[in-house]
Design a protein around this motif. Structure first.
Motif, mmCIF file in Angstrom:
data_model
loop_
_atom_site.group_PDB
_atom_site.id
_atom_site.type_symbol
_atom_site.label_atom_id
_atom_site.label_comp_id
_atom_site.label_asym_id
_atom_site.label_seq_id
_atom_site.Cartn_x
_atom_site.Cartn_y
_atom_site.Cartn_z
ATOM 1 N N GLU A 155 8.173 3.578 -2.171
ATOM 2 C CA GLU A 155 8.393 4.197 -0.861
ATOM 3 C C GLU A 155 8.476 3.179 0.274
ATOM 4 O O GLU A 155 9.100 3.436 1.304
ATOM 5 N N GLY A 188 -4.882 0.727 6.216
ATOM 6 C CA GLY A 188 -5.916 0.555 5.178
ATOM 7 C C GLY A 188 -6.872 -0.541 5.618
ATOM 8 O O GLY A 188 -7.173 -0.679 6.801
ATOM 9 N N ARG A 189 -7.313 -1.345 4.662
ATOM 10 C CA ARG A 189 -8.346 -2.349 4.969
ATOM 11 C C ARG A 189 -7.858 -3.366 6.006
ATOM 12 O O ARG A 189 -8.508 -3.605 7.023
ATOM 13 N N ILE A 190 -6.687 -3.969 5.748
ATOM 14 C CA ILE A 190 -6.205 -5.027 6.648
ATOM 15 C C ILE A 190 -5.709 -4.418 7.965
ATOM 16 O O ILE A 190 -6.028 -4.911 9.051
ATOM 17 N N ASP A 214 4.649 -14.021 6.845
ATOM 18 C CA ASP A 214 3.918 -14.857 5.880
ATOM 19 C C ASP A 214 4.481 -14.624 4.486
ATOM 20 O O ASP A 214 4.090 -15.288 3.537
ATOM 21 N N ILE A 266 -6.558 -11.887 6.515
ATOM 22 C CA ILE A 266 -5.124 -11.580 6.638
ATOM 23 C C ILE A 266 -4.810 -11.103 8.060
ATOM 24 O O ILE A 266 -3.827 -11.519 8.674
ATOM 25 N N HIS A 291 3.195 -17.635 2.590
ATOM 26 C CA HIS A 291 2.206 -16.790 1.909
ATOM 27 C C HIS A 291 0.837 -17.475 1.909
ATOM 28 O O HIS A 291 0.210 -17.644 0.877
ATOM 29 N N THR A 329 2.794 -9.554 7.248
ATOM 30 C CA THR A 329 1.939 -10.338 6.344
ATOM 31 C C THR A 329 1.717 -9.566 5.045
ATOM 32 O O THR A 329 0.845 -9.923 4.257
ATOM 33 N N ASP A 337 0.642 5.976 8.510
ATOM 34 C CA ASP A 337 0.052 5.847 7.172
ATOM 35 C C ASP A 337 0.069 7.218 6.530
ATOM 36 O O ASP A 337 0.031 8.240 7.242
ATOM 37 N N PRO A 393 1.233 -1.601 1.187
ATOM 38 C CA PRO A 393 1.573 -2.298 -0.058
ATOM 39 C C PRO A 393 3.063 -2.123 -0.348
ATOM 40 O O PRO A 393 3.689 -1.202 0.194
ATOM 41 N N TYR A 436 -10.825 -8.907 -0.547
ATOM 42 C CA TYR A 436 -11.507 -10.219 -0.537
ATOM 43 C C TYR A 436 -11.836 -10.663 0.873
ATOM 44 O O TYR A 436 -12.768 -11.413 1.085
HETATM 45 P P1 NAI Z 1 -5.042 -1.008 1.470
HETATM 46 O O1 NAI Z 1 -4.767 -0.343 0.163
HETATM 47 O O2 NAI Z 1 -6.445 -1.041 1.950
HETATM 48 O O3 NAI Z 1 -4.166 -0.338 2.629
HETATM 49 C C1 NAI Z 1 -2.828 -0.001 2.448
HETATM 50 C C2 NAI Z 1 -2.542 1.235 3.303
HETATM 51 O O4 NAI Z 1 -1.155 1.537 3.140
HETATM 52 C C3 NAI Z 1 -3.341 2.477 2.864
HETATM 53 O O5 NAI Z 1 -3.992 3.045 3.963
HETATM 54 C C4 NAI Z 1 -2.279 3.410 2.285
HETATM 55 O O6 NAI Z 1 -2.557 4.777 2.512
HETATM 56 C C5 NAI Z 1 -1.041 2.951 3.026
HETATM 57 N N1 NAI Z 1 0.181 3.286 2.322
HETATM 58 C C6 NAI Z 1 0.475 3.101 1.022
HETATM 59 N N2 NAI Z 1 1.722 3.542 0.751
HETATM 60 C C7 NAI Z 1 2.208 4.008 1.925
HETATM 61 C C8 NAI Z 1 3.439 4.607 2.292
HETATM 62 N N3 NAI Z 1 4.396 4.826 1.392
HETATM 63 N N4 NAI Z 1 3.615 4.984 3.556
HETATM 64 C C9 NAI Z 1 2.632 4.802 4.490
HETATM 65 N N5 NAI Z 1 1.440 4.249 4.180
HETATM 66 C C10 NAI Z 1 1.236 3.856 2.931
HETATM 67 O O7 NAI Z 1 -4.433 -2.468 1.340
HETATM 68 P P2 NAI Z 1 -4.804 -3.748 2.196
HETATM 69 O O8 NAI Z 1 -5.957 -4.462 1.577
HETATM 70 O O9 NAI Z 1 -4.884 -3.389 3.622
HETATM 71 O O10 NAI Z 1 -3.523 -4.670 1.927
HETATM 72 C C11 NAI Z 1 -2.235 -4.248 2.335
HETATM 73 C C12 NAI Z 1 -1.200 -5.163 1.702
HETATM 74 O O11 NAI Z 1 -1.276 -6.453 2.278
HETATM 75 C C13 NAI Z 1 -1.421 -5.429 0.200
HETATM 76 O O12 NAI Z 1 -0.892 -4.395 -0.597
HETATM 77 C C14 NAI Z 1 -0.703 -6.741 -0.005
HETATM 78 O O13 NAI Z 1 0.625 -6.518 -0.406
HETATM 79 C C15 NAI Z 1 -0.722 -7.395 1.371
HETATM 80 N N6 NAI Z 1 -1.540 -8.604 1.356
HETATM 81 C C16 NAI Z 1 -0.962 -9.793 1.721
HETATM 82 C C17 NAI Z 1 -1.689 -10.958 1.693
HETATM 83 C C18 NAI Z 1 -1.108 -12.281 2.091
HETATM 84 O O14 NAI Z 1 -1.648 -13.325 1.706
HETATM 85 N N7 NAI Z 1 -0.060 -12.317 2.881
HETATM 86 C C19 NAI Z 1 -3.082 -10.965 1.211
HETATM 87 C C20 NAI Z 1 -3.615 -9.659 0.941
HETATM 88 C C21 NAI Z 1 -2.852 -8.525 0.979
#
Ligand code: NAI
Length: 332
Positions: A210, A152-154, A258, A104, A295, A232, A173, A206, A99
């Protein structure tokens, strides 16, 4: 479709209504989805939930029994949904995967800057007309090493912002981002090496089996003395007790979070008159080098607009008998 929007907050309702344009029949409730409140979903085709809602095995069973066919998350993280149970029950689940990663990442940077330059303490002093500068010394981010756990994205946006500050980037990662390596000088490292070399660590993975308590005592012991930790992502990615120990012994000089491992039932509500009996939260709150936001990293106009629009797109797809492009089908 008829949708029950759990955990709806006043600030987001106008965004959701605007995106819906009266297509779906939406009912907003402040109630949090749980096995006890699932009964409210009787007669609805879908439920919309947020991070504090709990779609555990029992809740999913109940939703299925009550005829709910779809769950649409107003969040990117979906660790609060038992996806396996949902898929087994033929309940389709979709999230809002992207989004606004900037929203973030910028919040993570805000936490980092506020902690490093001691903005909260400085402002507290000014409010009391104390203009003394003792103990407000920070450091330049320029040339410091930032460890990004989860690129990843963030994590990618966070890396680019930190690169803009002149920082050296280390990444960890399971998948490597070639663009960060090529254009931003990111070096991927083992978790141990990243921890040993980083002045600042920011978490963007996420929560899954793990990453649960990935930041534990062993890893904290390996970190640089006086490092700053920013989270965060999700509270349970760190072992809060170990982090408190790290703060006490100076291994961690500052913590910006957060998210908190026990945030469910606490965050998003006014508890000023019934202070939560949560010792770790009390300890963290009492530390001047800890900055906690409830949060709210997602709370920007852009993110709320995108969350609302994607939620309605998910519902539109299902209403027209199609699969949503954001459907979650892989269990991890
Ligand atoms: P994303 O899916 O784009 O990136 C996550 C990255 O973590 C990926 O590159 C993935 O390969 C890596 N990953 C997954 N499992 C792993 C592991 N075991 N070891 C190493 N790397 C691993 O997700 P995005 O959009 O970047 O968001 C990340 C997290 O941020 C979300 O899952 C969510 O929990 C959190 N978030 C928090 C928010 C808030 O308001 N505080 C808002 C949005 C997201």
């Amino acid at each position: 479709m008829k949708i029950l929007v759990y955990s709806s907050k006043n600030f987001e309702i106008p965004y959701i209504e605007e995106a819906n344009r009266k297509k779906h029949q939406l009912t907003f409730t402040k109630e949090v989805l749980s096995s006890k409140t699932a009964i409210k979903a009787i007669g609805y085709d879908a439920v919309s939930i947020f991070s504090a809602d709990e779609a555990c095995f029992i809740t999913i069973e109940k939703l299925k029994e009550f005829g709910v066919k779809y769950i649409t998350l107003r969040s990117a993280g979906y660790d609060n949904v038992n996806l396996r149970a949902a898929l087994r029950s033929d309940i389709r689940v979709a999230n809002v995967p992207e989004y606004s990663p900037n929203t973030i990442a910028e919040h993570a940077v805000a936490l980092l800057l506020a902690l490093n330059r001691k903005l909260i303490e400085s402002n507290d002093r000014i409010n009391r007309y104390n203009f003394n500068l003792d103990h407000l010394i920070g450091f330049d981010l320029n040339k410091k090493t930032v460890g990004i756990i989860g690129t990843g994205r963030i994590g990618t946006v966070m890396s680019k912002i930190m690169h803009g500050f002149g920082c050296k980037l280390l990444g960890y990662d399971i998948e490597h981002n070639a663009e960060l390596v090529k254009n931003y000088g990111m070096t991927y490292a083992s978790l141990n090496d990243l921890c040993a070399e980083s002045d600042i660590i920011s978490l963007h993975v996420p929560l899954n089996t793990e990453t649960h308590e990935l930041i534990n005592k062993d890893l904290i012991d390996k970190m640089k003395d006086g490092m700053i930790l920013i989270n965060t992502a999700r509270g349970s990615i760190i072992n809060t007790k170990a982090v408190i120990e790290g703060l006490k012994n100076g291994k961690i000089s500052a913590l910006g979070i957060d998210v908190y491992e026990n945030e469910k039932g606490i965050f998003f509500k006014d508890h000023s008159r019934d202070i939560p009996k949560d010792n770790n939260l009390m300890i963290l709150n009492a530390m001047p080098n800890v900055l906690i936001t409830g949060h709210h990293a997602f709370l920007t106009d852009e993110a709320l607009t995108n969350i609302a629009e994607t939620t309605i797109i998910n519902l539109d797809s299902w209403a027209s008998g199609k699969e949503s492009e954001n459907e979650l089908t892989e269990i991890n």
